[in-house]
Design an enzyme around this catalytic site. Structure first.
Site, short mmCIF file in Angstrom:
data_model
loop_
_atom_site.label_atom_id
_atom_site.label_comp_id
_atom_site.label_asym_id
_atom_site.label_seq_id
_atom_site.Cartn_x
_atom_site.Cartn_y
_atom_site.Cartn_z
N ASN A 74 -11.53 3.50 2.75
CA ASN A 74 -11.18 2.27 2.05
C ASN A 74 -10.21 1.46 2.89
O ASN A 74 -9.44 2.00 3.67
CB ASN A 74 -10.62 2.57 0.66
CG ASN A 74 -9.11 2.76 0.67
OD1 ASN A 74 -8.35 1.78 0.71
ND2 ASN A 74 -8.67 4.00 0.65
N ASN A 132 5.80 4.23 -1.60
CA ASN A 132 4.64 4.29 -0.70
C ASN A 132 5.06 3.83 0.69
O ASN A 132 5.09 2.64 0.97
CB ASN A 132 3.51 3.43 -1.28
CG ASN A 132 2.28 3.42 -0.39
OD1 ASN A 132 2.23 4.08 0.64
ND2 ASN A 132 1.27 2.65 -0.78
N CYS A 135 0.95 3.46 3.62
CA CYS A 135 -0.35 2.79 3.49
C CYS A 135 -0.89 2.40 4.86
O CYS A 135 -0.24 1.68 5.61
CB CYS A 135 -0.26 1.56 2.61
SG CYS A 135 -1.89 0.82 2.40
N LYS A 170 6.06 9.00 -0.71
CA LYS A 170 4.67 9.35 -0.41
C LYS A 170 4.42 9.26 1.09
O LYS A 170 4.62 8.22 1.70
CB LYS A 170 3.70 8.43 -1.16
CG LYS A 170 2.25 8.83 -0.92
CD LYS A 170 1.32 8.22 -1.92
CE LYS A 170 -0.12 8.62 -1.63
NZ LYS A 170 -1.06 7.94 -2.52
N THR A 198 -4.04 8.53 2.84
CA THR A 198 -5.32 8.70 3.55
C THR A 198 -5.13 8.88 5.06
O THR A 198 -4.14 8.46 5.63
CB THR A 198 -6.22 7.48 3.30
OG1 THR A 198 -5.47 6.31 3.62
CG2 THR A 198 -6.67 7.43 1.86
N GLY A 270 -7.59 11.81 -6.93
CA GLY A 270 -7.95 10.52 -6.33
C GLY A 270 -9.42 10.23 -6.39
O GLY A 270 -10.04 10.20 -7.47
N THR A 271 -10.00 10.05 -5.23
CA THR A 271 -11.37 9.59 -5.05
C THR A 271 -12.41 10.24 -5.97
O THR A 271 -13.29 9.55 -6.50
CB THR A 271 -11.78 9.84 -3.58
OG1 THR A 271 -10.84 9.17 -2.75
CG2 THR A 271 -13.17 9.35 -3.29
C1 LIG Z 1 -9.66 3.00 -3.14
C2 LIG Z 1 -8.33 3.64 -2.86
C3 LIG Z 1 -7.15 2.90 -3.02
C4 LIG Z 1 -5.91 3.48 -2.76
N1 LIG Z 1 -4.78 2.75 -2.95
C5 LIG Z 1 -3.56 3.33 -2.75
C6 LIG Z 1 -2.35 2.61 -3.01
O1 LIG Z 1 -2.36 1.45 -3.42
N2 LIG Z 1 -1.17 3.26 -2.81
C7 LIG Z 1 -1.10 4.55 -2.37
O2 LIG Z 1 -0.02 5.09 -2.23
N3 LIG Z 1 -2.25 5.26 -2.13
C8 LIG Z 1 -3.46 4.68 -2.31
N4 LIG Z 1 -4.60 5.41 -2.07
C9 LIG Z 1 -4.50 6.79 -1.58
C10 LIG Z 1 -4.62 7.80 -2.71
O3 LIG Z 1 -3.58 7.63 -3.65
C11 LIG Z 1 -4.60 9.24 -2.18
O4 LIG Z 1 -3.38 9.44 -1.50
C12 LIG Z 1 -5.73 9.52 -1.20
O5 LIG Z 1 -6.90 8.86 -1.60
C13 LIG Z 1 -6.00 11.02 -1.03
O6 LIG Z 1 -6.47 11.61 -2.22
P1 LIG Z 1 -8.04 11.84 -2.58
O7 LIG Z 1 -8.70 12.43 -1.38
O8 LIG Z 1 -8.05 12.73 -3.76
O9 LIG Z 1 -8.56 10.47 -2.86
C14 LIG Z 1 -5.85 4.83 -2.32
C15 LIG Z 1 -7.04 5.57 -2.16
C16 LIG Z 1 -8.26 5.00 -2.42
C17 LIG Z 1 -9.51 5.81 -2.25
#
Ligand SMILES: Cc1cc2nc3c(=O)[nH]c(=O)nc-3n(C[C@H](O)[C@H](O)[C@H](O)COP(=O)(O)O)c2cc1C
Ligand SMILES: Cc1cc2nc3c(=O)[nH]c(=O)nc-3n(C[C@H](O)[C@H](O)[C@H](O)COP(=O)(O)OP(=O)(O)OC[C@H]3O[C@@H](n4cnc5c(N)ncnc54)[C@H](O)[C@@H]3O)c2cc1C
Ligand code: FES
Lengths: 336, 269
Positions: A74, A132, A135, A170, A198, A270-271
């Protein structure tokens, strides 16, 4: 204990007590309203909001998402209404949520982080703040504060005096030694760290010879990153004494348990929730079953209960290694 | 919008790689509007990981039975898996989602311009127009006769077909059909409106056609999605500056149907 008894799943992150260790990660569930018909928020520990920045952000040009093998990339770019929009539109929504509300913030510099922490604290609806500093999708400043221990220290030192809410830093996994960053946060006022954000990644369309994402680079999440995330978590768990909140690729209750066993006090989903909005709730049920299966009363019995052979599994110099070294020195000192 | 379990009643290949999927849906699935879509979970083993969005081709109620129909093409891993699902298999879907086509209150002739598998939501719309006794003209273009399907359902309106290879109907683009229809029938912005769905190149051209003539035009767009419910902000559609609020509205909640003249087609990937 009879199996019918409900195990105690409460965990603490600083002064915040969660009814259970399952949270939804930032950027997945908006501010709670978007998924209200699909997720029973009353059954989970809490949500982390989409990250709030000082000024509104329109986000990055499309395409912003693409599915990859067992994961997705993403490049949203923290589309959010800014601190003012947060107060006007999101605070009323958060006020009514039946679970803990952890508000995520991201500043372009230390001064912005300070303003955001003050603003969110004053909004009165946050139970904790996730800072955060990780990012990958907002340009060079996005990860500046979590790829350098000095920068992480500067942010934490500046914001710590501004709120009594628990501060959760984070972290990005895109570093060589994540333990150093975690230690800097822990030493300068973080009540907890959460990880992983990510992994920087990209995908190319070989037909058009163009990168698939509008920004070329994006962040990889989903089941593909779970082993990588666990290794980072394990490194941090050994390095710091504050609670660690784990995430990365959790797609079933057993995945959540892996993070708890490795030493996380809580997990963020998350995802995988995009496919299965019921996942956070089924993780709560799965954790409760596991505690019962261990014939224990509390989730505390699961946290950090991974059985590691003596002297194995230590990733680089972490807390355990330092303690070992200290103990060895003390022992040899005592015998001479 | 709800998350419901539905059952495959039929999953039939109409022409090579193009399928008609009929799903029985429970009562909790609310009555959808033409142009709305559903977010389908194609498997529970994580491959593919994300749901896939599909426009509804129709909604049918007979007695206590409710069913929806989808036309889909096999274009990748998810649709390939979908094409192998047998009758009787359960699928989890979220829907109906998004905002559908808005038919003018004022009685106008609807010109439906379909390109390839973009025909699906327009077939749903055509049925709705027939129910409401609204005049409409169905213009359907595809690469060849193998990609022209579903149109036998178009009753109550005039139908014009076009193929790129000339295998059926007019030899050329559906855009020519639109041009011809507009001129020969003497439509004006006051008497006609356009609804379109298909490849973005076609939609762009139809939008330009509509803008030049000042005629109302709605287009149903496509693009990758993650959540489908407005939470992740993964599905932005760029709008022209004069329509742009704070950036990119999410296609899954504000679309997939847009005022075609508001879309910034140059910035659309
Ligand atoms: C579409 C999307 C948007 C995200 N937006 C943020 C965000 O705004 N702030 C943040 O700290 N992490 C954001 N993340 C990261 C997630 O919070 C998480 O750290 C990361 O996706 C790993 O977890 P997962 O593999 O279970 O998704 C985002 C992830 C995705 C997929
Ligand atoms: C609102 C909406 C309605 C749709 N309605 C229909 C329909 O009625 N019938 C139909 O056949 N398809 C429809 N689509 C497109 C459909 O969602 C994609 O074809 C499908 O997601 C592809 O999944 P896959 O796993 O087979 O392909 P993938 O392996 O994911 O990708 C294969 C190719 O398709 C492209 N692609 C991936 N996702 C999408 C997407 N969501 N939209 C456009 N291209 C995409 C990729 O870039 C790639 O080139 C619709 C899409 C949207 C957003
Ligand atoms: S797909 Fe998540 S906001 Fe549209």
């Amino acid at each position: 204990m009879t199996p019918a008894t409900k195990p105690d799943l409460r965990v603490r992150i600083g002064s915040l007590e969660l009814r259970n260790p399952v949270l939804v990660a930032s950027g997945i569930i908006g501010y709670g309203r978007e998924y209200e018909r699909l997720v029973n928020l009353g059954a989970i520990g809490g949500i982390v909001t989409k990250t709030v920045t000082l000024r509104p952000r329109a986000g990055n040009p499309p395409p912003r998402v693409v599915e990859t093998a067992a994961g997705m990339l993403n490049s949203i770019g923290i589309e959010n209404p800014g601190l003012e929009g947060y107060h006007a539109v999101k605070v009323p929504i958060l006020r009514d949520l039946p679970c803990a509300r952890i508000v995520s913030v991201e500043g372009e510099d230390v001064a912005e982080f300070c303003e955001l922490v003050r603003g969110v604290d004053a909004s009165g609806v946050a139970d904790a703040i996730e800072v955060n500093i990780s990012c990958p999708n907002v340009g060079p400043h996005g990860m500046r504060y979590s790829t350098d221990a000095g920068n992480a220290r500067d942010v934490m030192t500046a914001i710590r005096p501004l709120t009594r809410l628990p501060l959760i830093a984070k972290l990005t996994p895109n570093v060589t030694r994540i333990a150093e960053i975690a230690e800097a946060c822990a030493d300068h006022g973080a009540d907890a760290v959460s990880l992983v954000n990510t992994f920087v990644g990209m995908a190319v369309d070989s037909r058009t010879r163009k990168p698939i994402l509008g920004t070329v680079l994006g962040g990889l999440s989903g089941p593909a990153i779970k082993p990588l995330a666990l290794a980072k978590v394990w490194e941090v768990v050994q390095a710091v004494d504050i609670p660690v909140v784990g995430m990365g690729g959790i797609a079933k209750p057993a995945d959540a348990l892996e993070f708890l066993l490795a030493g996380c006090v809580a997990v963020e989903i998350g995802t995988a929730m995009f496919a299965d909005p019921g996942l956070p709730e089924s993780c709560v049920a799965g954790i409760a079953d596991y505690v019962r299966g261990m014939r224990e009363h509390s989730v505390d019995a699961v946290i950090g209960a991974m059985i590691v052979p003596e002297g194995r599994g230590v990733i680089r110099a972490g807390k355990a290694q330092r303690e070992n070294a200290r103990a060895t020195r003390a022992a040899s000192g005592g015998s001479s | 919008m709800n998350q419901v379990d539905c059952t495959i009643i039929e999953n039939r290949e109409l022409t090579r790689g193009n399928f008609l999927l009929t799903l029985r849906v429970p009562r909790q699935f609310s009555k959808p509007q033409p142009g709305q879509f559903v977010h389908l979970r194609l498997s529970t083993d994580g491959e593919p990981l994300l749901r896939r969005p599909y426009s509804l081709e129709g909604f049918f109620e007979r007695g206590r039975i409710r069913a929806i129909r989808i036309y889909y093409s096999v274009v990748g891993r998810g649709s390939r898996i979908l094409s192998m699902h047998p009758k009787g298999r359960e699928l989890d879907l979220i829907g109906p989602l998004g905002v559908g086509f808005q038919i003018s209150r004022k009685k106008k002739t609807s010109l439906l311009v379909a390109g390839g598998r973009g025909v699906a939501p327009l077939l749903f719309l055509a049925r709705r127009l027939r129910e409401r006794k609204r005049p409409h003209v169905f213009l359907f273009g595809a690469k060849s006769k193998y990609e022209l399907y579903g149109y036998r359902d178009v009753r109550g309106g005039r139908l014009h077909l076009a193929t790129d290879d000339g295998s059926v109907g007019y030899h050329g683009s559906v855009l020519d059909l639109l041009q011809r229809e507009w001129e020969e029938a003497g439509h004006t912005p006051d008497t006609a409106e356009i609804f379109t769905c298909g490849p973005h190149g076609l939609l762009h051209a139809v939008a330009d056609f509509a803008r030049d003539r000042g005629v109302r035009c709605e287009a149903s767009l496509e693009g990758p999605m993650a959540c489908g419910v407005g939470a992740c902000r993964g599905c932005p559609i760029p709008l022209r500056p004069e329509h742009d609020g704070a950036g990119y509205p999410a296609m899954c909640v504000e679309g997939p149907v847009y005022d075609a003249t508001a879309v910034d087609w140059e910035r659309l990937p």
